[in-house]
Design an enzyme around this catalytic site. Structure first.
Site, PDB file in Angstrom:
ATOM      1  N   ARG A  35      -2.646  -1.531  14.086  1.00  0.00           N
ATOM      2  CA  ARG A  35      -3.759  -1.440  14.702  1.00  0.00           C
ATOM      3  C   ARG A  35      -4.124  -3.002  15.088  1.00  0.00           C
ATOM      4  O   ARG A  35      -3.731  -3.839  14.371  1.00  0.00           O
ATOM      5  CB  ARG A  35      -4.382  -1.528  13.039  1.00  0.00           C
ATOM      6  CG  ARG A  35      -4.512  -0.103  12.357  1.00  0.00           C
ATOM      7  CD  ARG A  35      -5.061   0.147  11.148  1.00  0.00           C
ATOM      8  NE  ARG A  35      -4.740   1.913  10.909  1.00  0.00           N
ATOM      9  CZ  ARG A  35      -3.993   2.285   9.957  1.00  0.00           C
ATOM     10  NH1 ARG A  35      -3.502   1.122   9.574  1.00  0.00           N
ATOM     11  NH2 ARG A  35      -3.550   3.328   9.387  1.00  0.00           N
ATOM     12  N   ASP A  92      -4.838  -6.804   7.836  1.00  0.00           N
ATOM     13  CA  ASP A  92      -6.336  -6.538   8.232  1.00  0.00           C
ATOM     14  C   ASP A  92      -7.045  -6.445   7.734  1.00  0.00           C
ATOM     15  O   ASP A  92      -7.214  -6.964   5.923  1.00  0.00           O
ATOM     16  CB  ASP A  92      -5.952  -4.798   9.177  1.00  0.00           C
ATOM     17  CG  ASP A  92      -5.758  -3.816   8.424  1.00  0.00           C
ATOM     18  OD1 ASP A  92      -5.384  -4.095   6.516  1.00  0.00           O
ATOM     19  OD2 ASP A  92      -5.232  -3.003   8.763  1.00  0.00           O
ATOM     20  N   ASP A 128      -1.581  -4.283   3.914  1.00  0.00           N
ATOM     21  CA  ASP A 128      -1.518  -4.244   5.806  1.00  0.00           C
ATOM     22  C   ASP A 128      -2.158  -5.824   5.658  1.00  0.00           C
ATOM     23  O   ASP A 128      -3.467  -5.996   5.348  1.00  0.00           O
ATOM     24  CB  ASP A 128      -2.660  -2.850   6.192  1.00  0.00           C
ATOM     25  CG  ASP A 128      -1.149  -2.165   5.635  1.00  0.00           C
ATOM     26  OD1 ASP A 128       0.039  -2.336   4.771  1.00  0.00           O
ATOM     27  OD2 ASP A 128      -1.936  -1.111   5.805  1.00  0.00           O
ATOM     28  N   TYR A 161       2.289  -4.018  13.919  1.00  0.00           N
ATOM     29  CA  TYR A 161       1.444  -3.781  12.633  1.00  0.00           C
ATOM     30  C   TYR A 161       0.950  -2.913  14.398  1.00  0.00           C
ATOM     31  O   TYR A 161       0.820  -3.873  15.223  1.00  0.00           O
ATOM     32  CB  TYR A 161       0.302  -4.596  12.093  1.00  0.00           C
ATOM     33  CG  TYR A 161      -0.237  -4.309  11.709  1.00  0.00           C
ATOM     34  CD1 TYR A 161       0.119  -3.020  10.201  1.00  0.00           C
ATOM     35  CD2 TYR A 161      -1.837  -4.490  11.477  1.00  0.00           C
ATOM     36  CE1 TYR A 161      -0.490  -2.663   9.190  1.00  0.00           C
ATOM     37  CE2 TYR A 161      -2.693  -3.525  10.909  1.00  0.00           C
ATOM     38  CZ  TYR A 161      -1.947  -3.040  10.082  1.00  0.00           C
ATOM     39  OH  TYR A 161      -3.206  -2.233   8.978  1.00  0.00           O
ATOM     40  N   GLU A 197       0.977  -1.471   0.215  1.00  0.00           N
ATOM     41  CA  GLU A 197       0.267  -0.232  -0.438  1.00  0.00           C
ATOM     42  C   GLU A 197       0.626   1.422   0.091  1.00  0.00           C
ATOM     43  O   GLU A 197       0.613   2.380  -0.504  1.00  0.00           O
ATOM     44  CB  GLU A 197      -0.795   0.136   0.808  1.00  0.00           C
ATOM     45  CG  GLU A 197      -1.681  -0.880   0.751  1.00  0.00           C
ATOM     46  CD  GLU A 197      -2.921  -0.819   2.212  1.00  0.00           C
ATOM     47  OE1 GLU A 197      -3.177  -0.123   3.064  1.00  0.00           O
ATOM     48  OE2 GLU A 197      -2.664  -1.804   2.996  1.00  0.00           O
TER      49      GLU A 197
END
Length: 707
Positions: free
Chosen positions: A324, A83, A81, A322, A8
């Site tokens: 989050r 998620d 990512d 990461y 990303e």
């Protein structure tokens, strides 16, 4: 032909490419490349909520490059990512590039390090459609709420307003707290506080508080019984309140010639455990409190640390896992590495008796570890020269919090002393640090000792006073406490906290006053309207249940279309009913009167909220179109000349305070004025910012400092 990896972020692309070498090309999609259209709903609610995705206009050149490089590559891997959002972006990329999402083309990196990238590349998998569908369901839910409710607000309140599934609940939480504050009735109460000294240590005075009269515990209004934690049951009849100055004076008179005796000395040890490593929400809360970072700033810096920086001796490396996550799990590799470093830096006595495991909160997603350093041995000081100031401060916070979470308990020697005189019982307490444990690194403890006292001795009273207090209303939320409230109520997920707060501020439903979040009149009006006609939209339990349902979609336990059908049926009926009940009606946003007069016609000015924030408008509008900008008074007076203090913003958005006549007076400060007056000169007092939050008088030659 080289293999292509799509991520990303351009920053992450550079870091990964350095590890993988010339056989790989790594390029960035720069976030989402497809989305629902901006100009229409883009969801076929009649046919299982089929979404209509379109290529984003600003990504035309990116998509062209992706297609070109994919055609020339031996293989394509999607490394967005790890998620829901990242999984959905991978699915959209697979669609645009004609890749088979059921093939092992998806790789994920929980950390951007050599080992993390090697592990991710060694374990490719298919795109997880449960994750994709959970993201689709969330996106479609938010689109339906936004596109159906926003036009309703335009018709019934004013154009340009918007609604959101999570943001509307967040605003309601802030509005409800404001109403609590407004309804709060202040209650006066008094405390009796003494300063004593042991005959053996007359130069070491200590404080003791009256906690009991004739066997009845003194109650602090609104706080319960704080002085009787060792007593399990205390009926109302056993409590007493010092409610007035007359009562306090009577007690002081009774104690005037009393003989005080140390009746009890209780010594014990207390263990203090470290906090767990960070989740997204606790990182945002701690960064707010310790670094004064807003949540958006915290997440931006954390993203940079995750994606990678150049570190001497290591090259480009992601410094944290990461960011989050709501999991407290850490890998065994990280646990072993931290134990080795703790032993090396501080000694084996700083290791706990057994490895620490922290209990996950209910509903936590365990896809990622807690936020921790990726390479434990890289200390903050070793990378300070490679980081920006913000990056260094946040990395230091994360590193120290993680290391402390794996260290031994602190041990405190505590002492509690009861002092009696007649029917009155005073209590003093103190402690010394027997073993600092994790506090050597994080949340450092300093001794707060009492002098050595023995039962039966008569301490000397150096002062005895009655002090007036008033119960305080609950505080307004700040960003940290709002994030905590959202998390505790199950509203949103780690990735949504920061953007939710940014949205409600940008849309002027909430304003920030010295870090506190206060609802605007507009925010209150919208919330009251939703409470009346769309109670589920602003109901915390209903919104939390929606999050649970989305989690079930992610876990493959519930079809995503069923979640949407269940929501939409009731929502559509509620919307139709609200439009019927408000046919021909509009909600007027109240204006705030001011002391200012219109320069054009002399009528009073009112505060209104426009597209670009608050402004003053003539109360004679539309006959008179006079307007003025708002000058925000800060409360209090200038210590130099006595004129009003104004709150202003620096170029970086920080609040400072200046005399309204700054051109001539020149008084300016970062410290905020407080409602209290100086007892020596009656000037406004100021509260110093930073760690030393003292309250002081700024008038030259006064020198008053509040004890």
């Amino acid at each position: 032909m080289a293999k292509l990896i799509i991520v990303e972020s351009p920053a992450k692309a550079k870091t990964i490419e350095k590890y993988l070498g010339k056989d790989f090309n790594v390029i960035a999609s720069v976030g989402h490349i497809r989305d629902l259209p901006k100009t229409k709903l883009g969801v076929d609610v009649e046919h299982d909520f089929e979404p209509l995705y379109v290529n984003m206009k600003d990504k035309t050149s990116v998509i062209r490059e992706l297609k070109s490089k994919a055609k020339l590559s031996e293989a394509v891997y999607l490394a967005t990512d790890p998620d829901r959002e990242g999984e959905a972006i991978s699915w959209h990329l697979a669609t645009i590039l004609d890749l088979d999402a059921s093939e092992p083309i998806r790789v994920s990196f929980s950390e951007i390090t050599k080992n993390g990238i090697k592990s991710g590349m060694a374990n490719p998998r298919s795109v997880d459609m449960d994750l994709v569908n959970a993201q689709q369901a969330r996106r479609i839910l938010d689109r339906i709420v936004g596109y159906k409710l926003s036009p309703f607000l335009w018709k019934k309140v004013r154009r340009g307003l918007s609604a959101g599934r999570v943001q509307s609940v967040a605003v309601r939480i802030i509005v409800d707290r404001e109403k609590e504050i407004e309804a709060f009735i202040t209650h006066e109460y008094w405390s009796i506080d003494g300063k004593f000294a042991s005959g053996k240590s007359p130069k070491k005075p200590f404080d003791a508080k009256l906690i009991e009269i004739d066997g009845k515990k003194i109650e602090i209004p609104g706080k319960g019984d704080e002085n009787s934690k060792d007593s399990k049951a205390n009926s109302k009849a056993q409590k007493i309140e010092i409610a007035t100055k007359e009562q306090a004076d009577e007690i002081l008179a009774n104690l005037a010639n009393a003989v005080f005796v140390v009746s009890k000395v209780k010594k014990s040890k207390r263990k203090k455990q470290p906090a767990p490593p960070f989740t997204t929400s606790t990182m945002q809360q701690e960064a707010s409190g310790k670094l004064s970072f807003v949540s958006k700033r915290t997440m931006k810096v954390a993203q940079e640390l995750y994606e990678g920086v150049n570190v001497p001796g290591h090259g480009a490396v992601g410094l944290i896992t990461y960011m989050r996550t709501d999991s407290l799990r850490i890998s065994e590799e990280a646990r072993s590495a931290s134990a080795a470093l703790i032993s090396q830096l501080y000694g084996k006595e700083y290791l706990p008796d057994k490895p620490r495991f922290y209990k996950e909160k209910k509903g936590a997603q365990d896809g990622h570890e807690a936020i921790r350093p990726t390479i434990i041995e890289i200390t903050p000081e070793q990378v300070k020269s490679s980081l920006t100031s913000d990056q260094y401060r946040l990395y230091k916070l994360i590193w120290e919090r993680f290391m402390a979470s794996q260290m031994a308990d602190a041990v405190l020697n505590t002492v509690s002393v009861d002092i009696t005189a007649k029917e009155y019982l005073f209590r003093a307490s103190g402690y010394t640090v027997a073993f600092d444990g994790f506090t050597k690194l994080y949340d450092k403890d300093t001794d707060s000792p009492l002098p050595e006292l023995t039962e039966g001795e008569n301490p000397v009273v150096s002062s005895m006073a009655g002090n007036q207090h008033f119960t305080q209303p609950p505080p307004r939320y700040n960003e940290a406490s709002l994030i905590k409230a959202l998390e505790e109520n199950g509203i949103g997920r780690p990735s949504t906290y920061a953007p939710t707060i940014s949205t409600i501020l940008d849309r002027q439903y909430v304003e920030k006053l010295q870090k506190q979040l206060k609802p605007t009149i507009l925010g209150c009006v919208i919330t009251d309207l939703f409470k009346e006609h769309f109670s589920n939209i602003v109901d915390t339990k209903f919104t939390a249940q929606m999050e649970t349902d989305l989690d079930k979609v992610e876990d493959g336990e519930q079809p995503w279309v069923n979640v949407l059908k269940e929501f939409y049926g009731d929502f559509e009926q509620t919307l139709a009913k609200a439009e019927s009940e408000m046919e021909g009606k509009r909600v007027k946003i109240p204006t705030e009167p001011t002391d200012e007069t219109c320069d054009l016609c002399g009528r009073g000015m009112e505060i209104k909220i426009g597209r670009f924030g608050k402004f003053m408008s003539c109360s004679g509008f539309p006959d008179c179109k006079g307007t003025k900008g708002i000058v925000q008074t800060a409360g209090g007076d200038c210590p130099n000349c006595g004129k009003k203090m104004l709150a202003k913003k620096s170029k970086k958005g920080k609040t400072f305070f200046a005399c309204e006549d700054y051109t001539d007076c020149k008084f300016i400060t970062w410290d905020s004025p407080v409602p209290e007056r100086c007892p020596q000169c009656n000037c406004t007092l100021f509260k110093k910012i930073g760690k030393d939050k003292k309250v002081y008088c700024a008038k030259q030659d006064c020198g008053y400092l509040k004890p």
